[in-house]
Design a protein around this motif. Structure first.
Motif, PDB file in Angstrom:
ATOM      1  N   LEU A 272      31.379  48.390  33.622  1.00 43.38           N
ATOM      2  CA  LEU A 272      32.311  48.770  32.557  1.00 43.38           C
ATOM      3  C   LEU A 272      31.563  48.997  31.262  1.00 43.38           C
ATOM      4  CD1 LEU A 272      35.253  49.045  31.431  1.00 43.38           C
ATOM      5  CD2 LEU A 272      35.215  46.565  31.059  1.00 43.38           C
ATOM      6  N   SER A 273      31.903  50.085  30.584  1.00 48.00           N
ATOM      7  CA  SER A 273      31.329  50.353  29.265  1.00 48.00           C
ATOM      8  C   SER A 273      31.873  49.340  28.259  1.00 48.00           C
ATOM      9  CB  SER A 273      31.695  51.768  28.829  1.00 48.00           C
ATOM     10  OG  SER A 273      31.420  51.957  27.460  1.00 48.00           O
ATOM     11  N   PRO A 274      31.036  48.836  27.367  1.00 48.07           N
ATOM     12  CA  PRO A 274      31.519  47.876  26.347  1.00 48.07           C
ATOM     13  C   PRO A 274      32.669  48.423  25.502  1.00 48.07           C
ATOM     14  CG  PRO A 274      29.121  47.892  26.418  1.00 48.07           C
ATOM     15  CD  PRO A 274      29.571  49.038  27.273  1.00 48.07           C
ATOM     16  N   SER A 275      32.760  49.756  25.393  1.00 47.10           N
ATOM     17  CA  SER A 275      33.856  50.337  24.613  1.00 47.10           C
ATOM     18  C   SER A 275      35.061  50.688  25.481  1.00 47.10           C
ATOM     19  CB  SER A 275      33.366  51.605  23.904  1.00 47.10           C
ATOM     20  OG  SER A 275      32.937  52.573  24.871  1.00 47.10           O
ATOM     21  N   GLY A 276      35.011  50.320  26.756  1.00 48.88           N
ATOM     22  CA  GLY A 276      36.087  50.664  27.677  1.00 48.88           C
ATOM     23  C   GLY A 276      37.233  49.655  27.653  1.00 48.88           C
ATOM     24  N   SER A 277      38.105  49.748  28.642  1.00 46.12           N
ATOM     25  CA  SER A 277      39.270  48.850  28.741  1.00 46.12           C
ATOM     26  C   SER A 277      39.315  48.244  30.125  1.00 46.12           C
ATOM     27  CB  SER A 277      40.562  49.612  28.447  1.00 46.12           C
ATOM     28  OG  SER A 277      40.725  50.668  29.371  1.00 46.12           O
ATOM     29  N   LEU A 278      39.900  47.078  30.239  1.00 47.56           N
ATOM     30  CA  LEU A 278      40.003  46.411  31.539  1.00 47.56           C
ATOM     31  C   LEU A 278      41.361  45.745  31.700  1.00 47.56           C
ATOM     32  CD1 LEU A 278      38.318  42.955  31.868  1.00 47.56           C
ATOM     33  CD2 LEU A 278      38.548  44.041  29.638  1.00 47.56           C
ATOM     34  N   LEU A 279      41.654  45.426  32.954  1.00 48.39           N
ATOM     35  CA  LEU A 279      42.854  44.669  33.315  1.00 48.39           C
ATOM     36  C   LEU A 279      42.460  43.713  34.425  1.00 48.39           C
ATOM     37  CD1 LEU A 279      45.952  44.218  33.181  1.00 48.39           C
ATOM     38  CD2 LEU A 279      46.176  46.008  34.913  1.00 48.39           C
ATOM     39  N   VAL A 280      42.905  42.466  34.319  1.00 43.73           N
ATOM     40  CA  VAL A 280      42.572  41.447  35.313  1.00 43.73           C
ATOM     41  C   VAL A 280      43.828  41.071  36.089  1.00 43.73           C
ATOM     42  CG1 VAL A 280      41.703  39.113  35.704  1.00 43.73           C
ATOM     43  CG2 VAL A 280      40.701  40.539  33.897  1.00 43.73           C
ATOM     44  N   ASP A 281      43.757  41.171  37.424  1.00 41.09           N
ATOM     45  CA  ASP A 281      44.802  40.658  38.316  1.00 41.09           C
ATOM     46  C   ASP A 281      44.300  39.344  38.883  1.00 41.09           C
ATOM     47  OD1 ASP A 281      46.490  42.933  38.068  1.00 41.09           O
ATOM     48  OD2 ASP A 281      45.207  44.012  39.470  1.00 41.09           O
ATOM     49  N   PHE A 282      45.023  38.265  38.627  1.00 40.67           N
ATOM     50  CA  PHE A 282      44.591  36.942  39.088  1.00 40.67           C
ATOM     51  C   PHE A 282      45.636  36.397  40.055  1.00 40.67           C
ATOM     52  CE2 PHE A 282      43.708  32.466  39.095  1.00 40.67           C
ATOM     53  CZ  PHE A 282      42.343  32.352  38.855  1.00 40.67           C
ATOM     54  N   ILE A 283      45.181  35.960  41.213  1.00 41.84           N
ATOM     55  CA  ILE A 283      46.088  35.468  42.258  1.00 41.84           C
ATOM     56  C   ILE A 283      45.630  34.089  42.685  1.00 41.84           C
ATOM     57  CG2 ILE A 283      47.038  35.918  44.562  1.00 41.84           C
ATOM     58  CD1 ILE A 283      46.180  38.891  44.081  1.00 41.84           C
ATOM     59  N   GLY A 284      46.559  33.102  42.693  1.00 40.31           N
ATOM     60  CA  GLY A 284      46.257  31.763  43.196  1.00 40.31           C
ATOM     61  C   GLY A 284      46.128  30.730  42.098  1.00 40.31           C
ATOM     62  N   THR A 285      46.277  29.465  42.481  1.00 39.33           N
ATOM     63  CA  THR A 285      46.138  28.328  41.566  1.00 39.33           C
ATOM     64  C   THR A 285      45.461  27.172  42.303  1.00 39.33           C
ATOM     65  OG1 THR A 285      48.321  27.465  42.161  1.00 39.33           O
ATOM     66  CG2 THR A 285      48.217  28.931  40.247  1.00 39.33           C
ATOM     67  N   ASN A 286      44.966  26.215  41.538  1.00 39.74           N
ATOM     68  CA  ASN A 286      44.531  24.932  42.102  1.00 39.74           C
ATOM     69  C   ASN A 286      44.762  23.847  41.052  1.00 39.74           C
ATOM     70  OD1 ASN A 286      42.388  25.111  40.288  1.00 39.74           O
ATOM     71  ND2 ASN A 286      40.856  25.644  41.858  1.00 39.74           N
ATOM     72  N   ASP A 287      44.238  22.665  41.286  1.00 38.38           N
ATOM     73  CA  ASP A 287      44.503  21.557  40.353  1.00 38.38           C
ATOM     74  C   ASP A 287      43.937  21.824  38.964  1.00 38.38           C
ATOM     75  OD1 ASP A 287      45.828  20.215  42.309  1.00 38.38           O
ATOM     76  OD2 ASP A 287      44.122  18.964  42.911  1.00 38.38           O
ATOM     77  N   GLY A 288      42.827  22.567  38.897  1.00 37.75           N
ATOM     78  CA  GLY A 288      42.204  22.819  37.607  1.00 37.75           C
ATOM     79  C   GLY A 288      42.723  24.066  36.918  1.00 37.75           C
ATOM     80  N   ILE A 289      43.277  24.992  37.695  1.00 34.51           N
ATOM     81  CA  ILE A 289      43.786  26.265  37.140  1.00 34.51           C
ATOM     82  C   ILE A 289      45.205  26.435  37.677  1.00 34.51           C
ATOM     83  CG2 ILE A 289      43.395  28.748  36.965  1.00 34.51           C
ATOM     84  CD1 ILE A 289      40.412  27.929  37.873  1.00 34.51           C
ATOM     85  N   ARG A 290      46.157  25.980  36.918  1.00 34.90           N
ATOM     86  CA  ARG A 290      47.525  25.852  37.419  1.00 34.90           C
ATOM     87  C   ARG A 290      48.418  27.036  37.093  1.00 34.90           C
ATOM     88  NH1 ARG A 290      48.932  19.441  36.295  1.00 34.90           N
ATOM     89  NH2 ARG A 290      47.081  18.602  37.352  1.00 34.90           N
ATOM     90  N   ASN A 291      47.876  28.021  36.421  1.00 38.47           N
ATOM     91  CA  ASN A 291      48.697  29.149  35.990  1.00 38.47           C
ATOM     92  C   ASN A 291      47.892  30.434  36.150  1.00 38.47           C
ATOM     93  OD1 ASN A 291      49.575  31.128  33.738  1.00 38.47           O
ATOM     94  ND2 ASN A 291      51.303  29.700  33.877  1.00 38.47           N
ATOM     95  N   THR A 292      48.484  31.439  36.805  1.00 39.84           N
ATOM     96  CA  THR A 292      47.747  32.683  37.053  1.00 39.84           C
ATOM     97  C   THR A 292      47.450  33.430  35.761  1.00 39.84           C
ATOM     98  OG1 THR A 292      49.829  33.854  37.472  1.00 39.84           O
ATOM     99  CG2 THR A 292      48.676  32.968  39.383  1.00 39.84           C
TER     100      THR A 292
END
Length: 752
Positions: A86-106
């Motif tokens: 990715l170019s530093p001047s570009g744009s991104l989108l993150v799709d996050f799926i799943g949870t565990n005890d340390g990461i409880r919210n997608t």
């Protein structure tokens, strides 16, 4: 260079996707739940994105690591070389799926991943990329399962099931890749190659039709998409991609130029979804080929204009409902679909996709195969049928005749036992019961000839002909299932005895009725319903009298209509026999008419109007019990509610507020009602002028109002209605079985 990829798909499509990926050049395939791992060069991934009919996503995994906390997640992502993607001047989108005890919210997980990527690129160049919820330069997919994290580049971008052609949709649209999977499982690829046709009798917004056309014409499903996720990825090879696109366009052109493209047609009862299907077909650039039209299921037949219609596939995704009222009417819808298939499509294959496989059992067909799918989160099945006599589910009578070697001997033995039982029953008859037997048999002999000549399956046999046996006895000849022989039923309603009659004497006479009816009519006791009529109060007419199983319900034929009869659970059976001539008259008048049915009861008159070709029908009643019954009547005849609207309302209030115009109106109010659902007591003698005036405001110029009621003492106030043309047709609406009781109802035609 060879990469490892992961293609996701809906659960149930994994096996099909595995085979598809093989044909697209994928290597080292490994199947897992809802997806396939595979390897190949970048060209392979592009080809899958462009040509896969089944995948949702094509992911390029970058790393896999353990993360039990937000810090470990951040560090693992931060270590990757994002400047290569990715170019530093570009744009991104993150799709996050799943949870565990340390990461409880997608959302929190997606935020930490974004922070890691942004910090990496800022440290690399001093610039930071932006976040774009739509059309990003890079889409990143992160999956967390327990403590394992997989970080991938999403090469597909938006889900591949979104082809780009569907600009309109119905109320429960099927995803495009699920439709493609269903078509493949149903054998459409082979049928299309042989020149067979495809028909969908409940096509909705046309997804199955369009996917079938894409398969048959060798059209890449990704050609209509606006973009893919890899197109602004820094490692994108545009030369390879453009070559693949050119190849796909050439194959599309060649596919559509073929002379032997299969016939593909869709039908639906709802004109709104037909319009949506038309727009989607135009969007898919297939409007020169695919055809859709509004058609009720009752009219679904094999087109005869084209020899290609000699064989093919009927494939559909009928509604499968959730509420009890829906399920009961949908059973009849599925039964009607099965009847259409048996009668019209022998030699064809059929597929029915449903989220309620129990409904498929109503079709009277034995499935060759069953495939499990998930429609979103709904566990569903595709039922595959070969439409031939071997697949027809036979009745018990037919099975006995086929499998019993001594059927004739058994019948003779049963006949002998029956004669002996008859003799015993005759000996037990009292003199009064014997007199009633004689009268019933005499009436039966006369009326059966008339009924047979006029194709009447249910009629009044006896109506207190002998005053001491004050009862109405009706005959019904009905079927519990479409492919079963009709049975004879009797509905016995004893009129409430006057207070001057001794209760024991009244009970003894009723016992004699119970003795006489099965003997005289030769009907099994299980097919006879006994009730006592009383004046209805409030909602009592809607209350169940019996919990007899609904499997004992049956349908009768009246003219072109099939009507649902329930002789045991309510006071009335669902069909007022004395109004038979009125219903048949409505059928004669209803073609192309807008029909309104007030106090519609089970909407039998509306069914007749719809079967006769009414433009649409509106049926109004206060009782949800009766309206659910009406739904069954419509479904039994292959009629949808899109053109046959049911309104739960106080008819008088509904009329006051109505601003629609109708060409044909049936106004058949009760004689008296004090239902709690109404704001006021209804008295037909007192209120009929007001009711008729309100109804006439809803009647179009040149239209006809049919006004009828069953109050024997009723007098029409002609003076108060002098502005209208009124014709008394009561005599014409009393059939042979009610001539002994000429005041059973009165009926008028009223016009402007």
């Amino acid at each position: 260079m060879t990469y490892q990829y992961f293609a996701t798909c809906p659960k149930g499509l994994e096996g099909l996707l595995y085979t598809e990926l093989q044909t697209l050049g994928a290597q080292e395939l490994r199947e897992t739940v809802a997806g396939i791992y595979f390897s190949g060069e970048i060209e392979t991934a592009y080809r899958v994105c462009l040509w896969s009919r089944l995948a949702n996503k094509v992911l390029l995994p970058l790393a896999s690591f353990e993360a039990n906390s937000q810090e470990e997640l951040y560090d693992g992502v931060r270590e990757l070389r994002w400047e290569e993607h990715l170019s530093p001047s570009g744009s991104l989108l993150v799709d996050f799926i799943g949870t565990n005890d340390g990461i409880r919210n997608t959302q929190f997980g997606a935020l930490k991943v974004k922070d890691a990527i942004v910090d990496c690129l800022r440290d690399f160049s001093g610039e930071r990329p932006s976040v774009a919820k739509r059309d990003p330069d890079l889409r990143v997919n992160v999956r967390l399962a327990k403590s394992k994290v997989i970080v991938s580049i999403d090469l597909s971008g938006d889900s591949l099931h979104r082809r780009g052609y569907r600009i309109k949709q119905g109320s429960a649209p099927m995803k495009e890749n699920l439709a493609a999977g269903i078509l493949m499982r149903a054998g459409w690829t082979e049928i299309a190659a042989q020149g067979g046709a495809l028909l969908d009798p409940m096509c909705g917004s046309g997804t199955i039709l369009i996917e079938a056309a894409l398969i048959a014409a060798d059209i890449a499903p990704g050609l209509l998409r606006g973009s893919f996720g890899f197109e602004r990825w820094l490692n994108h090879r545009s030369d390879i991609w453009l070559e693949l696109r050119d190849e796909a366009f050439a194959r599309k052109k060649a596919g559509l130029a073929r002379d032997n493209l299969p016939e593909i047609r869709g039908y639906d009862a709802d004109i709104k979804v037909i319009r949506a299907a038309e727009e989607n077909i135009v969007s898919a650039e297939l409007d020169h080929w695919l055809r859709v039209s509004r058609k009720e299921l009752k009219d679904f037949v094999k087109p005869t204009h084209n020899h290609a219609m000699e064989f093919g596939l009927v494939l559909s995704n009928p509604p499968y409902g959730e509420r009890l009222g829906e399920i009961e009417s949908l059973k009849l819808l599925y039964a009607h679909l099965g009847e259409r298939l048996r009668n019209e499509f022998q030699g064809w294959r059929a597929g029915v996709f449903t989220g309620n496989p129990e409904l498929g059992k109503q079709m009277g067909l034995r499935a060759d195969k069953k495939y499990k799918f998930f429609n979103g989160t709904i566990a569903s099945e595709l039922l595959i049928f070969s439409i031939n006599a071997d697949a027809f589910v036979q009745s018990r009578v037919e099975q006995d005749a086929r499998f019993s070697k001594d059927a004739e001997v058994r019948e003779q033995a049963e006949a002998k036992v029956k004669v002996e039982n008859k003799k015993e029953q005759a000996a037990a008859l009292t003199n009064g019961a014997q007199m009633l037997v004689n009268r019933l048999q005499k009436n039966m002999k006369q009326l059966e000839k008339w009924a047979k000549k006029n194709n009447i399956s249910c009629y009044r046999l006896y109506d207190a002909d002998m005053p001491e046996y004050a009862a109405a006895i009706d005959i019904y000849r009905g079927q519990t299932q479409p492919n079963r022989a009709p049975q004879l039923y009797a509905h016995v309603q004893e009129y409430a005895a006057p207070k001057s009659i001794d209760e024991e004497k009244a009970a003894a006479r009723f016992a004699e009725i119970e003795m006489a009816v099965p003997f005289a009519l030769d009907i099994p006791a299980a097919n006879i319903s006994y009730k006592q009529r009383r004046r209805n109060k409030g909602t009592s007419q809607y209350e169940k009298l019996s919990e007899r199983p609904t499997g004992d319900l049956f349908s009768v034929q009246e003219g072109a209509a099939k009507l649902h009869i329930n002789m045991w659970q309510y006071l009335d059976t669902g069909l007022f026999l004395d109004h038979r001539p009125v219903r048949l008259m409505i059928a004669d008048m209803a073609k192309d008419q807008r029909f309104l049915n007030l106090f519609c009861y089970t909407a039998t008159a509306s069914v007749h109007a719809a079967m006769a070709g009414a433009r649409y029908t509106v049926s109004v009643d206060m009782s949800n019990t009766y309206l659910n019954w009406a739904r069954k009547n419509f479904a039994l005849n292959g009629l949808s509610e899109s053109r046959n609207r049911l309104e739960q309302a106080d008819c008088l209030k509904w009329l006051e507020q109505n601003d629609q115009q109708f060409d044909l109106i049936l106004l058949d109010p009760p004689s008296f009602s004090n239902s709690k659902r109404m704001e006021d007591v209804l008295d037909v003698q007192r209120d009929h002028v007001s009711m008729i005036n309100h109804a006439m405001r809803s009647l179009a110029e040149g239209g006809t109002l049919i006004f009828s009621n069953n109050l024997r003492s009723f007098k029409l106030d002609s003076d108060a209605l002098a502005n209208f043309t009124i014709e008394d047709i009561s005599a014409r609406t009393i059939d042979e079985d009610f001539k002994r009781n000429g005041k059973i109802h009165q009926c008028w035609l009223i016009r402007h």
